[in-house]
Design a protein around this motif. Structure first.
Motif, PDB file in Angstrom:
ATOM      1  N   GLY A 262      -6.769  43.144  -9.373  1.00 32.55           N
ATOM      2  CA  GLY A 262      -6.469  43.641 -10.704  1.00 32.55           C
ATOM      3  C   GLY A 262      -5.080  43.163 -11.070  1.00 32.55           C
ATOM      4  O   GLY A 262      -4.372  42.565 -10.257  1.00 32.55           O
ATOM      5  N   ARG A 263      -4.661  43.436 -12.293  1.00 29.50           N
ATOM      6  CA  ARG A 263      -3.323  43.025 -12.734  1.00 29.50           C
ATOM      7  C   ARG A 263      -2.249  43.822 -11.999  1.00 29.50           C
ATOM      8  O   ARG A 263      -2.364  45.026 -11.819  1.00 29.50           O
ATOM      9  CB  ARG A 263      -3.198  43.237 -14.240  1.00 29.50           C
ATOM     10  CG  ARG A 263      -3.912  42.186 -15.088  1.00 29.50           C
ATOM     11  CD  ARG A 263      -3.176  40.852 -15.109  1.00 29.50           C
ATOM     12  NE  ARG A 263      -1.818  41.017 -15.608  1.00 29.50           N
ATOM     13  CZ  ARG A 263      -1.511  41.080 -16.911  1.00 29.50           C
ATOM     14  NH1 ARG A 263      -2.464  40.994 -17.830  1.00 29.50           N
ATOM     15  NH2 ARG A 263      -0.244  41.221 -17.288  1.00 29.50           N
TER      16      ARG A 263
ATOM     17  N   GLU B  32      -0.473  36.343 -15.225  1.00 26.78           N
ATOM     18  CA  GLU B  32       0.857  36.742 -14.751  1.00 26.78           C
ATOM     19  C   GLU B  32       1.805  35.559 -14.568  1.00 26.78           C
ATOM     20  O   GLU B  32       3.030  35.715 -14.643  1.00 26.78           O
ATOM     21  CB  GLU B  32       0.713  37.512 -13.439  1.00 26.78           C
ATOM     22  CG  GLU B  32      -0.036  38.823 -13.610  1.00 26.78           C
ATOM     23  CD  GLU B  32      -0.556  39.407 -12.302  1.00 26.78           C
ATOM     24  OE1 GLU B  32      -1.045  40.544 -12.320  1.00 26.78           O
ATOM     25  OE2 GLU B  32      -0.476  38.715 -11.271  1.00 26.78           O
TER      26      GLU B  32
ATOM     27  N   CYS C 197      -6.527  37.239 -13.092  1.00 19.75           N
ATOM     28  CA  CYS C 197      -5.336  38.091 -13.158  1.00 19.75           C
ATOM     29  C   CYS C 197      -4.066  37.288 -12.913  1.00 19.75           C
ATOM     30  O   CYS C 197      -3.062  37.458 -13.611  1.00 19.75           O
ATOM     31  CB  CYS C 197      -5.444  39.224 -12.144  1.00 19.75           C
ATOM     32  SG  CYS C 197      -6.716  40.446 -12.527  1.00 19.75           S
TER      33      CYS C 197
END
Length: 375
Positions: A138-139, A210, A206
Motif C-alpha cells: 500500500g502507499r 511515491e 504504489c
C-alpha cells in the motif's frame, strides 16, 4: 492469518534472533551491492538534488538493517565530492511491518553515525532517519517524495495467504504441506501465482506514485530458476519443514488439522513472471535483472563429500536461519501447541540429511528499475 500482525523476524540478539541468524540475507546484500551503487549513480546524474528521499523497504533489524543505508550514504557523498557539490540533505526512511524491532535499529543509530565518520572520513550533510511502519503493498509516502527505493529479502512475502487457502476454508487443499510442493493440486499453484501477481502489481503502482520522475528502485528477493513452481530451489526448504511437522503429528505432538490449514504467505517467482508483471503494470522500465545462487546457510561450501558432522552442522545453521524468519508465523498459527525447539531440531536433521545428497541453492533475483518519465 493477518500477515501484517503475524510476520516479523525474531527480535533481540539471542541465539534464535534474526540479528544472529541473517548471514544469508547479508550475503544477498553483498552480491547486490554493485547494482545498488550503479542505480544510485544513475539517479544522481550530474546534478545532486538539494534534498533526497531514500527508502529501505523491509529493513528488519540487526546488523543488516543499517548496512545498506551506510552504503547508500557513502555513494551519495562520494558523488557529491566528485561533482564538487555541497552534501545533499538526506531523508532516510526505514520501513517494515508494525511488529518489527524498530527499537533495536534506533538504538544503534549513534554507533552508525560515528562509524561512518571514523571509517570514511565523510562529513555528513543533514541526515534525517525515520521509521515507517506499514505494509509496502500500500502507499507509505507522499507523491513524488522519493528519489531511490531499496528492498532486499522481502518481496517474496505476500500480503496475505492466497485466496481460498486461508485457515478457515471449508476444505484443506494442500494437506500436510506448508507451501507449494510437487504433490500440491493445480488450484494451489494457481492461487499462489495469482496472489503474487496482485501483490507485485500493487507494489509497483504504489512505488511509482511515491518516486519522482526518473527515480529508481533496486529490489532483491528469492525466486526460482524455472517456470515450474515446484522446482526444488523454489520450495524444498518448506517441504522439509512440513516433513518435520508431520513427524510430530505422527507422535501426537501436533494436530494434523493445524498443519493442513497452514499456508505460508510466500511466493518465489521466476524471471518471466517478473518481466510480465512489470510490463503489464507499466510504471517502470527494467534496467537490470540478474539471478544468482545462494547456499541455504549462506556459507558457499560444497558438503556432498564432507563429513557427517559438517553436514549436520550446516543443517543446524539453516534451521536457525529459517527459524529466525518463520517462527512468528508458526506461533501465530499454532499458538503454544508446538514445541519450537523440538520442531527445529527435527528440521535441522532433515536439512542436514538432504544437503548430504543434494546441492540445492536459493535463487535470488536483483532487479534495477527506473520510473517512466510519463508518470
Amino acid at each position: 492469518m493477518e500477515v501484517v500482525r503475524a510476520l516479523h523476524m525474531n527480535k533481540g540478539a539471542g541465539e534464535s534472533s534474526y540479528a544472529q541468524n541473517s548471514k544469508v540475507q547479508s550475503k544477498i546484500l553483498s552480491i547486490a551491492k554493485p547494482v545498488i551503487e550503479e542505480a544510485l549513480v544513475k539517479t544522481l546524474g550530474t546534478k545532486i538534488p538539494e534534498s533526497m528521499g531514500i527508502a529501505d523497504l523491509g529493513c528488519s533489524s540487526g546488523p543488516n538493517a543499517l548496512s545498506v543505508i551506510w552504503q547508500i550514504v557513502d555513494v551519495i557523498h562520494a558523488k557529491c565530492c566528485t561533482l564538487g557539490s555541497s552534501p545533499a540533505e538526506l531523508r532516510l526512511f526505514l520501513n517494515d511491518l508494525f511488529s518489527n524491532d524498530f527499537n533495536n535499529i534506533f538504538a544503534s543509530l549513534p554507533t552508525f553515525y560515528n562509524q561512518i565518520k571514523d571509517d570514511t572520513g565523510l562529513e555528513l550533510g543533514p541526515c534525517f532517519v525515520s521509521g515507517v511502519p506499514g505494509s509496502f503493498y500500500g502507499r507509505l509516502f507522499p507523491r513524488n517524495s522519493l528519489h531511490f527505493i531499496h528492498s532486499s529479502s522481502s518481496l517474496h512475502w505476500l500480503s496475505q495467504v492466497p485466496g481460498g487457502l486461508e485457515s478457515d476454508a471449508k476444505t484443506a487443499l494442500n494437506k500436510g504441506k506448508l507451501y507449494i510442493s510437487k504433490s500440491s493440486p493445480q488450484i494451489v499453484l494457481e492461487a499462489y501465482s495469482l496472489q503474487f501477481q496482485k501483490d507485485f502489481s500493487m507494489f509497483l503502482k504504489c512505488r511509482s506514485e511515491e518516486l519522482v520522475s526518473g527515480g529508481r528502485m533496486v529490489l532483491s528477493f528469492i525466486g526460482r530458476s524455472a517456470s515450474d513452481p515446484t522446482t526444488d530451489d523454489s520450495c524444498y526448504h518448506w517441504e522439509l519443514l512440513a516433513q518435520a511437522l508431520m513427524s510430530m503429528v505422527s507422535e501426537g505432538l501436533v494436530e494434523e488439522e493445524k498443519v493442513d490449514t497452514f499456508n505460508a504467505p510466500y511466493y518465489a517467482p521466476c524471471a518471466e513472471e517478473l518481466k510480465v508483471e512489470i510490463e503489464k503494470e507499466g510504471s517502470f522500465i527494467v534496467d537490470r535483472l540478474e539471478a544468482f545462487e545462494i547456499d541455504w546457510d549462506g556459507d558457499g561450501g560444497d558438503v556432498i563429500h564432507n563429513s557427517t558432522f559438517e553436514t549436520q552442522f550446516r543443517g543446524q545453521r539453516v534451521a536457525k536461519t529459517i527459524r529466525a524468519v518463520v517462527e512468528s508465523l508458526l506461533e501465530y498459527h499454532f499458538g503454544n501447541d508446538i514445541p519450537m525447539d523440538d520442531l527445529f531440531r527435527r528440521y535441522a536433521q532433515l536439512v542436514g540429511d538432504y544437503l548430504s545428497m543434494k546441492k540445492t541453492k536459493y535463487i535470488n533475483f536483483v532487479i534495477s528499475l527506473v520510473r517512466r518519465d510519463s508518470y
